[in-house]
Scaffold this motif. Structure first.
Motif, PDB file in Angstrom:
ATOM      1  N   PRO A 238       1.595  -1.271  -0.277  1.00 40.93           N
ATOM      2  CA  PRO A 238      -0.065  -0.131  -0.206  1.00 40.93           C
ATOM      3  C   PRO A 238       1.128   1.245   0.129  1.00 40.93           C
ATOM      4  CG  PRO A 238       0.023  -1.157   2.002  1.00 40.93           C
ATOM      5  CD  PRO A 238       0.511  -1.906   1.312  1.00 40.93           C
ATOM      6  N   TRP A 239       1.958   1.487   0.034  1.00 40.76           N
ATOM      7  CA  TRP A 239       2.603   2.382   0.080  1.00 40.76           C
ATOM      8  C   TRP A 239       3.697   2.372  -1.113  1.00 40.76           C
ATOM      9  CZ3 TRP A 239       4.383  -1.525   3.410  1.00 40.76           C
ATOM     10  CH2 TRP A 239       3.543  -1.578   4.363  1.00 40.76           C
ATOM     11  N   TRP A 240       3.756   3.867  -2.048  1.00 36.93           N
ATOM     12  CA  TRP A 240       4.943   4.261  -2.668  1.00 36.93           C
ATOM     13  C   TRP A 240       4.167   3.348  -4.037  1.00 36.93           C
ATOM     14  CZ3 TRP A 240       6.971   3.414   1.876  1.00 36.93           C
ATOM     15  CH2 TRP A 240       7.127   5.180   2.583  1.00 36.93           C
ATOM     16  N   GLY A 241       3.429   2.849  -4.600  1.00 34.72           N
ATOM     17  CA  GLY A 241       3.370   1.654  -5.195  1.00 34.72           C
ATOM     18  C   GLY A 241       4.581   0.655  -5.831  1.00 34.72           C
ATOM     19  N   LEU A 242       4.955   0.331  -3.992  1.00 33.00           N
ATOM     20  CA  LEU A 242       5.946  -0.911  -3.985  1.00 33.00           C
ATOM     21  C   LEU A 242       5.112  -1.785  -4.170  1.00 33.00           C
ATOM     22  CD1 LEU A 242       7.788   0.767  -0.476  1.00 33.00           C
ATOM     23  CD2 LEU A 242       8.311   0.187  -3.232  1.00 33.00           C
ATOM     24  N   LYS A 243       6.030  -3.402  -5.020  1.00 36.09           N
ATOM     25  CA  LYS A 243       5.864  -4.431  -4.977  1.00 36.09           C
ATOM     26  C   LYS A 243       6.505  -5.388  -4.071  1.00 36.09           C
ATOM     27  CE  LYS A 243       3.161  -3.788  -9.221  1.00 36.09           C
ATOM     28  NZ  LYS A 243       3.273  -4.143 -10.338  1.00 36.09           N
ATOM     29  N   ALA A 244       6.412  -7.230  -3.514  1.00 41.05           N
ATOM     30  CA  ALA A 244       6.451  -7.678  -2.893  1.00 41.05           C
ATOM     31  C   ALA A 244       6.264  -8.683  -3.768  1.00 41.05           C
ATOM     32  CB  ALA A 244       6.144  -7.577  -1.356  1.00 41.05           C
ATOM     33  N   GLU A 245       7.389  -9.779  -3.508  1.00 36.00           N
ATOM     34  CA  GLU A 245       7.127 -11.388  -3.747  1.00 36.00           C
ATOM     35  C   GLU A 245       8.211 -12.056  -2.264  1.00 36.00           C
ATOM     36  OE1 GLU A 245       8.869 -14.455  -7.089  1.00 36.00           O
ATOM     37  OE2 GLU A 245       8.587 -12.063  -7.710  1.00 36.00           O
ATOM     38  N   ALA A 246       7.539 -12.874  -2.253  1.00 39.76           N
ATOM     39  CA  ALA A 246       8.074 -14.273  -0.686  1.00 39.76           C
ATOM     40  C   ALA A 246       7.324 -15.818  -0.955  1.00 39.76           C
ATOM     41  CB  ALA A 246       6.911 -13.516   0.622  1.00 39.76           C
ATOM     42  N   PHE A 247       8.152 -16.067  -0.680  1.00 39.98           N
ATOM     43  CA  PHE A 247       8.525 -17.970  -1.285  1.00 39.98           C
ATOM     44  C   PHE A 247       8.496 -18.564   0.172  1.00 39.98           C
ATOM     45  CE2 PHE A 247      12.122 -16.223  -2.941  1.00 39.98           C
ATOM     46  CZ  PHE A 247      12.883 -17.044  -2.601  1.00 39.98           C
ATOM     47  N   ASP A 248       7.823 -19.750  -0.152  1.00 42.55           N
ATOM     48  CA  ASP A 248       8.943 -20.365   1.434  1.00 42.55           C
ATOM     49  C   ASP A 248       9.147 -22.201   0.826  1.00 42.55           C
ATOM     50  OD1 ASP A 248      10.281 -21.922   3.663  1.00 42.55           O
ATOM     51  OD2 ASP A 248       7.791 -22.284   4.443  1.00 42.55           O
ATOM     52  N   VAL A 249       9.643 -22.356   0.154  1.00 45.37           N
ATOM     53  CA  VAL A 249       9.970 -23.674  -0.669  1.00 45.37           C
ATOM     54  C   VAL A 249      11.059 -25.107   0.348  1.00 45.37           C
ATOM     55  CG1 VAL A 249       9.943 -22.960  -2.613  1.00 45.37           C
ATOM     56  CG2 VAL A 249      12.301 -23.436  -1.635  1.00 45.37           C
ATOM     57  N   GLN A 250      10.509 -25.936   0.127  1.00 42.12           N
ATOM     58  CA  GLN A 250      10.711 -26.583   1.001  1.00 42.12           C
ATOM     59  C   GLN A 250      12.177 -27.331   0.089  1.00 42.12           C
ATOM     60  OE1 GLN A 250       7.913 -30.328   0.999  1.00 42.12           O
ATOM     61  NE2 GLN A 250       8.715 -30.652   3.494  1.00 42.12           N
TER      62      GLN A 250
END
Length: 177
Positions: A165-177
């Motif tokens: 929701p801030w300044w048009g930032l994007k994020a990506e997160a992952f948790d792999v086995q």
């Protein structure tokens, strides 16, 4: 595995026949066969010349845009993706020689027996948030493959990507086995 594929196809056909007009059924296939020849792998030792035919086959089924609900003006949708892959060396009855045996160990099966390359659920806009969630064996590449790459075998885990929701930032997160 045939029973799982048949059940999934039957479910996909019934879901595609439902009144939800935006739901799509995608079926993809691919077959690749190529001749490979490697010479002088150990600098001058002629016993290490290798020639063979490699094979790669894929069958993919995806049920896309299954409508769930609408939250905060965004429609929640679900995708179900199943992709089988088979890799092998044609005409080879002996185990692969080095360095090819190390490459084959990166895949669940290298004897042209199908394995699940991708089998995941993808959810869009859950709880009205502009995020995409994936659960299951999925394709995953980070940093152009330099940091993390599934090598076409898929990685088991959870991943999420979306807008903050801030300044048009994007994020990506992952948790792999």
């Amino acid at each position: 595995m045939k029973r799982v594929l048949a059940t999934f196809l039957l479910f996909a056909l019934f879901a595609a026949a439902s009144p939800a007009g935006a739901t799509n059924l995608d079926i993809t296939t691919e077959y690749r066969m190529r001749g490979l020849s490697y010479k002088n792998l150990h600098l001058g030792d002629p016993r290490n010349d290798h020639s063979f035919i490699s094979q790669s086959a894929r069958l993919g089924v995806a049920l896309n845009n299954i409508p769930l609900t609408e939250q905060n003006g965004r429609s929640e949708t679900l995708d179900i993706v199943l992709r089988l892959r088979a890799l092998g060396v044609s005409g080879s009855t002996a185990p692969l020689a080095a360095p090819f045996d190390r490459i084959a160990e990166q895949y669940p099966s290298a004897d042209f027996t199908p394995f699940f390359e991708h089998a995941y659920l993808r959810a869009h806009n859950l709880a009205g948030l502009p995020w995409e969630w994936r659960f299951g064996r999925q394709p995953l590449t980070v940093g152009g493959g330099l940091l993390l790459d599934d090598n076409g075998a898929g990685l088991l885990g959870v991943s999420a990507r979306g807008a903050l929701p801030w300044w048009g930032l994007k994020a990506e997160a992952f948790d792999v086995q």
